[in-house]
Write a protein that holds these residues in place. Structure first.
Motif, PDB file in Angstrom:
ATOM      1  N   ALA A   1     103.117  51.432  48.898  1.00 25.63           N
ATOM      2  CA  ALA A   1     101.709  51.782  48.750  1.00 25.63           C
ATOM      3  C   ALA A   1     100.974  50.857  47.796  1.00 25.63           C
ATOM      4  CB  ALA A   1     101.590  53.231  48.270  1.00 25.63           C
ATOM      5  N   ARG A   2     101.680  50.233  46.847  1.00 26.07           N
ATOM      6  CA  ARG A   2     100.986  49.354  45.891  1.00 26.07           C
ATOM      7  C   ARG A   2     100.350  48.160  46.603  1.00 26.07           C
ATOM      8  NH1 ARG A   2     106.201  48.983  44.009  1.00 26.07           N
ATOM      9  NH2 ARG A   2     105.575  50.012  42.088  1.00 26.07           N
ATOM     10  N   PHE A   3     100.913  47.770  47.758  1.00 23.72           N
ATOM     11  CA  PHE A   3     100.322  46.665  48.496  1.00 23.72           C
ATOM     12  C   PHE A   3      99.191  47.129  49.408  1.00 23.72           C
ATOM     13  CE2 PHE A   3     104.579  44.912  47.570  1.00 23.72           C
ATOM     14  CZ  PHE A   3     104.164  43.817  46.831  1.00 23.72           C
ATOM     15  N   ALA A   4      99.029  48.438  49.554  1.00 19.74           N
ATOM     16  CA  ALA A   4      97.917  48.965  50.340  1.00 19.74           C
ATOM     17  C   ALA A   4      96.662  49.153  49.492  1.00 19.74           C
ATOM     18  CB  ALA A   4      98.317  50.295  50.979  1.00 19.74           C
ATOM     19  N   GLU A   5      96.852  49.327  48.201  1.00 17.17           N
ATOM     20  CA  GLU A   5      95.709  49.604  47.327  1.00 17.17           C
ATOM     21  C   GLU A   5      94.715  48.440  47.361  1.00 17.17           C
ATOM     22  OE1 GLU A   5      97.233  50.404  43.466  1.00 17.17           O
ATOM     23  OE2 GLU A   5      98.285  52.231  44.074  1.00 17.17           O
ATOM     24  N   GLY A   6      93.482  48.756  47.703  1.00 14.47           N
ATOM     25  CA  GLY A   6      92.430  47.750  47.747  1.00 14.47           C
ATOM     26  C   GLY A   6      92.305  47.021  49.064  1.00 14.47           C
ATOM     27  N   ALA A   7      93.171  47.314  50.031  1.00 15.15           N
ATOM     28  CA  ALA A   7      93.138  46.596  51.301  1.00 15.15           C
ATOM     29  C   ALA A   7      91.891  46.962  52.099  1.00 15.15           C
ATOM     30  CB  ALA A   7      94.383  46.909  52.119  1.00 15.15           C
ATOM     31  N   ARG A   8      91.299  45.967  52.718  1.00 11.59           N
ATOM     32  CA  ARG A   8      90.252  46.205  53.709  1.00 11.59           C
ATOM     33  C   ARG A   8      90.918  46.447  55.055  1.00 11.59           C
ATOM     34  NH1 ARG A   8      85.519  47.949  53.186  1.00 11.59           N
ATOM     35  NH2 ARG A   8      84.579  46.569  54.717  1.00 11.59           N
ATOM     36  N   VAL A   9      90.412  47.420  55.786  1.00 18.34           N
ATOM     37  CA  VAL A   9      91.081  47.864  57.002  1.00 18.34           C
ATOM     38  C   VAL A   9      90.064  48.175  58.092  1.00 18.34           C
ATOM     39  CG1 VAL A   9      92.959  48.885  55.635  1.00 18.34           C
ATOM     40  CG2 VAL A   9      91.048  50.320  56.388  1.00 18.34           C
TER      41      VAL A   9
ATOM     42  N   VAL B   1      93.366  63.080  63.428  1.00 18.85           N
ATOM     43  CA  VAL B   1      94.700  62.821  62.912  1.00 18.85           C
ATOM     44  C   VAL B   1      95.461  61.950  63.918  1.00 18.85           C
ATOM     45  CG1 VAL B   1      96.927  63.899  62.381  1.00 18.85           C
ATOM     46  CG2 VAL B   1      94.796  64.931  61.537  1.00 18.85           C
ATOM     47  N   GLY B   2      96.142  60.940  63.417  1.00 14.45           N
ATOM     48  CA  GLY B   2      96.896  60.046  64.284  1.00 14.45           C
ATOM     49  C   GLY B   2      96.191  58.755  64.630  1.00 14.45           C
ATOM     50  N   ASP B   3      94.900  58.637  64.287  1.00 11.66           N
ATOM     51  CA  ASP B   3      94.201  57.378  64.546  1.00 11.66           C
ATOM     52  C   ASP B   3      94.870  56.240  63.782  1.00 11.66           C
ATOM     53  OD1 ASP B   3      92.381  58.584  66.214  1.00 11.66           O
ATOM     54  OD2 ASP B   3      90.775  58.712  64.727  1.00 11.66           O
ATOM     55  N   PHE B   4      94.880  55.054  64.386  1.00 10.01           N
ATOM     56  CA  PHE B   4      95.556  53.899  63.795  1.00 10.01           C
ATOM     57  C   PHE B   4      94.667  53.165  62.804  1.00 10.01           C
ATOM     58  CE2 PHE B   4      98.346  54.431  67.431  1.00 10.01           C
ATOM     59  CZ  PHE B   4      99.585  54.119  66.889  1.00 10.01           C
ATOM     60  N   VAL B   5      95.309  52.625  61.772  1.00  7.39           N
ATOM     61  CA  VAL B   5      94.643  51.835  60.744  1.00  7.39           C
ATOM     62  C   VAL B   5      95.308  50.460  60.703  1.00  7.39           C
ATOM     63  CG1 VAL B   5      94.077  51.628  58.300  1.00  7.39           C
ATOM     64  CG2 VAL B   5      94.108  53.899  59.389  1.00  7.39           C
ATOM     65  N   ALA B   6      94.513  49.418  60.925  1.00 10.69           N
ATOM     66  CA  ALA B   6      95.004  48.041  60.855  1.00 10.69           C
ATOM     67  C   ALA B   6      94.521  47.405  59.566  1.00 10.69           C
ATOM     68  CB  ALA B   6      94.529  47.233  62.060  1.00 10.69           C
ATOM     69  N   VAL B   7      95.424  46.751  58.855  1.00 12.52           N
ATOM     70  CA  VAL B   7      95.121  46.125  57.564  1.00 12.52           C
ATOM     71  C   VAL B   7      94.742  44.667  57.791  1.00 12.52           C
ATOM     72  CG1 VAL B   7      96.047  45.549  55.287  1.00 12.52           C
ATOM     73  CG2 VAL B   7      96.716  47.684  56.411  1.00 12.52           C
ATOM     74  N   ASP B   8      93.637  44.235  57.193  1.00 16.87           N
ATOM     75  CA  ASP B   8      93.200  42.850  57.324  1.00 16.87           C
ATOM     76  C   ASP B   8      94.282  41.897  56.837  1.00 16.87           C
ATOM     77  OD1 ASP B   8      90.843  43.983  58.109  1.00 16.87           O
ATOM     78  OD2 ASP B   8      89.600  43.067  56.547  1.00 16.87           O
ATOM     79  N   ALA B   9      94.467  40.797  57.567  1.00 17.58           N
ATOM     80  CA  ALA B   9      95.460  39.797  57.167  1.00 17.58           C
ATOM     81  C   ALA B   9      94.946  38.906  56.040  1.00 17.58           C
ATOM     82  CB  ALA B   9      95.847  38.941  58.372  1.00 17.58           C
ATOM     83  N   ASN B  10      93.657  38.537  56.092  1.00 16.13           N
ATOM     84  CA  ASN B  10      93.060  37.637  55.094  1.00 16.13           C
ATOM     85  C   ASN B  10      93.859  36.351  54.901  1.00 16.13           C
ATOM     86  OD1 ASN B  10      90.889  39.381  54.472  1.00 16.13           O
ATOM     87  ND2 ASN B  10      92.207  40.581  53.131  1.00 16.13           N
ATOM     88  N   PRO B  11      94.080  35.581  55.985  1.00  8.88           N
ATOM     89  CA  PRO B  11      94.898  34.371  55.861  1.00  8.88           C
ATOM     90  C   PRO B  11      94.175  33.243  55.128  1.00  8.88           C
ATOM     91  CG  PRO B  11      94.007  34.544  58.071  1.00  8.88           C
ATOM     92  CD  PRO B  11      93.640  35.822  57.369  1.00  8.88           C
TER      93      PRO B  11
END
Length: 369
Positions: free
Chosen positions: A99-107, A165-175
């Motif tokens: 979860a620490r890598f999810a904190e602050g993520a744009r999605v 409930v169950g909707d998908f969340v995609a995390v931005d890659a930000n390459p």
């Protein structure tokens, strides 16, 4: 047999295209279409399983014993666990990541009828409000919430947007590509592996070498949740090489340069003879490489073996720093892997007796004593 010329611009361009295509496990249709269109441009015939795993075929002089090269299209992500009275969303991870890598993520949140942008935040996100509690709160998935960029005051507002409930969340890659060859991004595991596979296909397309036997390029869609290459292998395949990340961390021997040849992972050792074949090819053609063993790791190969496929397996890796978080690789590793795979597919299958699933003792190898 030679190391084939590598189109660096092509590999980096397709990597960026893949990274900008959301594909958390279970929500991979879009990236499947991206790869299918690329295979069409390269003139490589392919088939899809019911769920969307891709099997592309490069014909050789013989149908068997065939080889396979596998990489996976799916990435880490999240799903909605609950709609909250404050108008935000509780989420759970898709795949194994902290979860620490999810904190602050744009999605991006994908609903049945559209999508919405937002951010994953700790429950106590404002230092001006919570002071030192911002630093002392634990890092855990049940301590996160998804804040959507919509005017939301409660559960009813969320439901009006068609959020369930169950909707998908995609995390931005930000390459980010650096001039010195470093590539920083989320989801390099395993979009970089897919780019290596497509880069190898591009090299084959440009040079048209004669291959001794058929080679299948497999692209799976559920590796991050443990399914992997369990249902896409033809019976003629005797050897399979997976492309995935190798962790450059204390206690590991992987590197961000050269090819990393995995000797074992948490599911057990890889095939003795196939791994040594790859190591010998590295030495013969001057490809920088190192060996490693992974404790907390499994790949497409584990799923294939557990599904009952009887074949020799190996894992080749691009060294990755910060795996399943903010990941970093170097172009040199991708270049090394494409070079290795380009000579591997030109080499003959190790044991002709493996044209059939069962055979006599004659021709069966023996390990040195």
């Amino acid at each position: 047999m030679r190391v084939l010329p590598i189109d660096q611009r092509y590999v980096l361009d397709i990597l960026m295209k893949l990274l900008h295509t959301p594909s958390p496990s279970g929500y991979t249709d879009r990236v499947v279409h991206v790869v299918c269109e690329e295979l069409k441009r390269l003139g490589v015939p392919f088939e899809l399983t019911r769920l969307g795993a891709i099997r592309a075929t490069v014909r050789g002089a013989a149908r068997a014993p065939a080889r396979a090269i596998v990489s996976h299209l799916d990435t880490l992500g999240a799903q909605v666990k609950a709609l909250k009275p404050n108008g935000r969303l509780e989420v759970v991870p898709v795949g194994h990541w902290n979860a620490r890598f999810a904190e602050g993520a744009r999605v991006t949140l994908f609903t049945d009828g559209g999508s919405h942008r937002g951010s994953l935040l700790p429950l106590k996100a404002s230092g001006h409000t919570f002071g030192p509690e911002v630093d002392s709160q634990p890092s855990a998935w049940n301590n996160l919430e998804l804040r959507l960029d919509e005017p939301l005051g409660g559960i009813e507002d969320l439901m009006k947007l068609g959020i369930y409930v169950g909707d998908f969340v995609a995390v931005d890659a930000n390459p980010e590509l650096s001039d010195n060859g470093f590539i920083n991004s989320r989801h390099l595991d395993d979009k970089a592996g897919v780019a290596v596979a497509l880069g190898t296909l591009k090299a084959l397309h440009d040079t048209r070498p004669t291959l001794p036997s058929d080679v299948y390029f497999l692209f799976t869609i559920l590796e991050e949740v443990g399914v992997g290459a369990s249902a896409v292998l033809p019976d003629t395949v005797a050897e399979m090489v997976a492309i995935d990340n190798g962790t450059t961390a204390p206690g590991q021997n992987s590197a961000e340069y050269g090819a990393t040849i995995a000797m074992a992972d948490s599911s057990g050792p890889f095939d003795y003879h196939l791994t040594r074949r790859l190591l010998l090819l590295c030495k013969e053609f001057g490809i920088a490489h190192q060996r490693d063993v992974f404790r907390y790791y499994r790949s497409d190969i584990a799923a294939a073996l557990q599904a009952g496929h009887d074949l020799r397996t190996a894992l080749v890796c691009f060294g990755i720093d910060g795996s399943h978080g903010w990941e970093r690789i170097h172009w040199n590793a991708l270049e090394s892997l494409i070079g290795l795979l380009s000579v591997y597919v030109q080499s003959g299958a190790m044991f002709q007796r493996e044209r059939e699933a069962l055979g006599p003792q004659d021709g069966f190898p023996i390990q040195p004593q």
